[in-house]
Design an enzyme around this catalytic site. Structure first.
Site, PDB file in Angstrom:
ATOM      1  N   ASN A   1      -1.815   6.717   8.216  1.00  0.00           N
ATOM      2  CA  ASN A   1      -1.539   5.335   8.629  1.00  0.00           C
ATOM      3  C   ASN A   1      -1.528   5.186  10.148  1.00  0.00           C
ATOM      4  OD1 ASN A   1       1.014   6.423   9.357  1.00  0.00           O
ATOM      5  ND2 ASN A   1       1.991   4.451   8.966  1.00  0.00           N
TER       6      ASN A   1
ATOM      7  N   LYS B   1      -5.928   3.827   3.985  1.00  0.00           N
ATOM      8  CA  LYS B   1      -5.166   5.015   4.366  1.00  0.00           C
ATOM      9  C   LYS B   1      -5.789   6.334   3.896  1.00  0.00           C
ATOM     10  CE  LYS B   1      -0.673   2.712   4.718  1.00  0.00           C
ATOM     11  NZ  LYS B   1       0.764   2.762   4.348  1.00  0.00           N
TER      12      LYS B   1
ATOM     13  N   GLY C   1      15.012  -1.837   5.336  1.00  0.00           N
ATOM     14  CA  GLY C   1      13.646  -1.452   5.630  1.00  0.00           C
ATOM     15  C   GLY C   1      13.210  -1.687   7.056  1.00  0.00           C
TER      16      GLY C   1
ATOM     17  N   GLY D   1       9.823   4.546  -7.515  1.00  0.00           N
ATOM     18  CA  GLY D   1       8.469   4.242  -7.086  1.00  0.00           C
ATOM     19  C   GLY D   1       7.645   5.491  -6.857  1.00  0.00           C
ATOM     20  N   ALA D   2       6.312   5.314  -6.926  1.00  0.00           N
ATOM     21  CA  ALA D   2       5.403   6.452  -6.743  1.00  0.00           C
ATOM     22  C   ALA D   2       4.135   6.030  -6.021  1.00  0.00           C
ATOM     23  CB  ALA D   2       5.064   7.066  -8.102  1.00  0.00           C
ATOM     24  N   GLY D   3       4.175   4.897  -5.316  1.00  0.00           N
ATOM     25  CA  GLY D   3       3.015   4.419  -4.572  1.00  0.00           C
ATOM     26  C   GLY D   3       2.897   5.088  -3.217  1.00  0.00           C
ATOM     27  N   GLY D   4       2.154   4.442  -2.304  1.00  0.00           N
ATOM     28  CA  GLY D   4       1.892   5.033  -1.000  1.00  0.00           C
ATOM     29  C   GLY D   4       3.140   5.292  -0.189  1.00  0.00           C
ATOM     30  N   ALA D   5       4.075   4.330  -0.176  1.00  0.00           N
ATOM     31  CA  ALA D   5       5.310   4.515   0.585  1.00  0.00           C
ATOM     32  C   ALA D   5       6.128   5.663   0.006  1.00  0.00           C
ATOM     33  CB  ALA D   5       6.130   3.232   0.597  1.00  0.00           C
TER      34      ALA D   5
ATOM     35  N   ASP E   1       4.614   6.663   8.079  1.00  0.00           N
ATOM     36  CA  ASP E   1       5.390   5.956   7.052  1.00  0.00           C
ATOM     37  C   ASP E   1       6.660   6.741   6.723  1.00  0.00           C
ATOM     38  OD1 ASP E   1       3.789   3.711   6.639  1.00  0.00           O
ATOM     39  OD2 ASP E   1       2.540   4.711   5.156  1.00  0.00           O
TER      40      ASP E   1
END
Length: 283
Positions: A93, A72, A248, A131-135, A108
């Protein structure tokens, strides 16, 4: 004019671990439903071959393609430009062929936002996101651009979350704060929207989120990005507390709807895609 036409318009996906990506199933189902001669090809592409894959898509006239882990960010150097949110978050993405130029977008967060706004407008809402990731990065940027009042990023690792909080504070108007995830995190009073953007619950719908359930109040909207299974423990717990919940699947379906609109210019029926995914995941 030729009597027969045996060609198809091509789109697809480049990733590692492509055999676990259900996007191909839902988009091909939508192409069939709408009677289009389009094909979506799920491609296994290791990092060292990404440049070749993009060149191949150009050479074959693909209308666009999706990117998943681990491409990405790396794909950006091979593109001709970026859309607004993709530029802010530094991740792509979905690539769109616009007159021969490959433009990077990020669906996303847009997919999540569309799913959310069918239930509640995030404008003016205080939001807590785990959370702090890509999503989380994609969702956080879209929520901020949509006018969120504030964003609280709750994450186990301060080091991983700090870049996201910094990005939100510097490039959007929504103030963001970091909370290092404590035991039984208590959602603050006045929170309108709670989002699980972690992988907790993936593959095991019974894994709980470490949250004080009593702090989840009726009137809050609680969303989860997990699709396998979509009925996560977190959503079941939130529903039991009187919250409105969003699974989701909606995010994934709307990503698909937005992506195919970019590629084809057409509005697709999201229920076709959702039914396909529900059949896969037994929802």
């Amino acid at each position: 004019m030729a009597k027969w036409d045996f060609t198809s318009e091509l789109v697809g996906s480049f990733s590692e671990g492509s055999n676990g990506n259900p996007t191909v199933a839902m988009i091909e189902a939508a192409f069939r439903h709408h009677g289009l001669k389009w094909r979506y090809i799920n491609c296994e592409v290791p990092p060292g071959r990404l440049a070749d894959a993009v060149k191949g898509a150009r050479a074959m006239g693909w209308k666009g393609f999706n990117l998943s882990i681990p491409h990405k960010v790396a794909v950006i150097q091979h593109l001709d430009g970026l859309g607004e949110s993709a530029a802010i978050m530094g991740a792509v993405n979905c690539v769109v062929n616009r007159g021969g130029k490959l433009i990077g977008e990020n669906t996303d967060g847009k997919g999540f936002l569309k799913s959310l706004t069918e239930v509640v407008d995030p404008k003016g809402k205080a939001i807590v996101m785990f959370g702090a990731g890509g999503a989380a990065r994609a969702i956080g940027v879209e929520l901020a651009l949509a006018g969120a009042k504030s964003l609280t990023i709750v994450n186990r690792s301060a080091g991983r979350a700090e870049p996201l909080v910094k990005l939100l504070n510097e490039k959007t108007k929504a103030p963001a704060t970091l909370v290092v995830w404590p035991t039984h995190y208590r959602v603050p009073e006045g929170t309108g929207i709670v989002v699980n953007a972690t992988s907790i619950g993936l593959g095991d719908g019974n894994e709980p989120l470490d949250v004080d359930l009593a702090s989840l109040k009726p009137g809050m909207v609680v969303a989860d990005v997990i699709v396998d299974p979509p009925d996560t423990r977190f959503l079941r717990d939130a529903k039991a507390q009187g919250c409105t919940v969003i699974d989701g699947l909606g995010m994934l379906v709307n990503q698909g709807v937005i992506g195919v609109k970019y590629w084809t210019g057409l509005d697709f029926d999201p229920s076709v895609m959702r039914r396909e995914l529900e059949g896969i995941f037994g929802a």
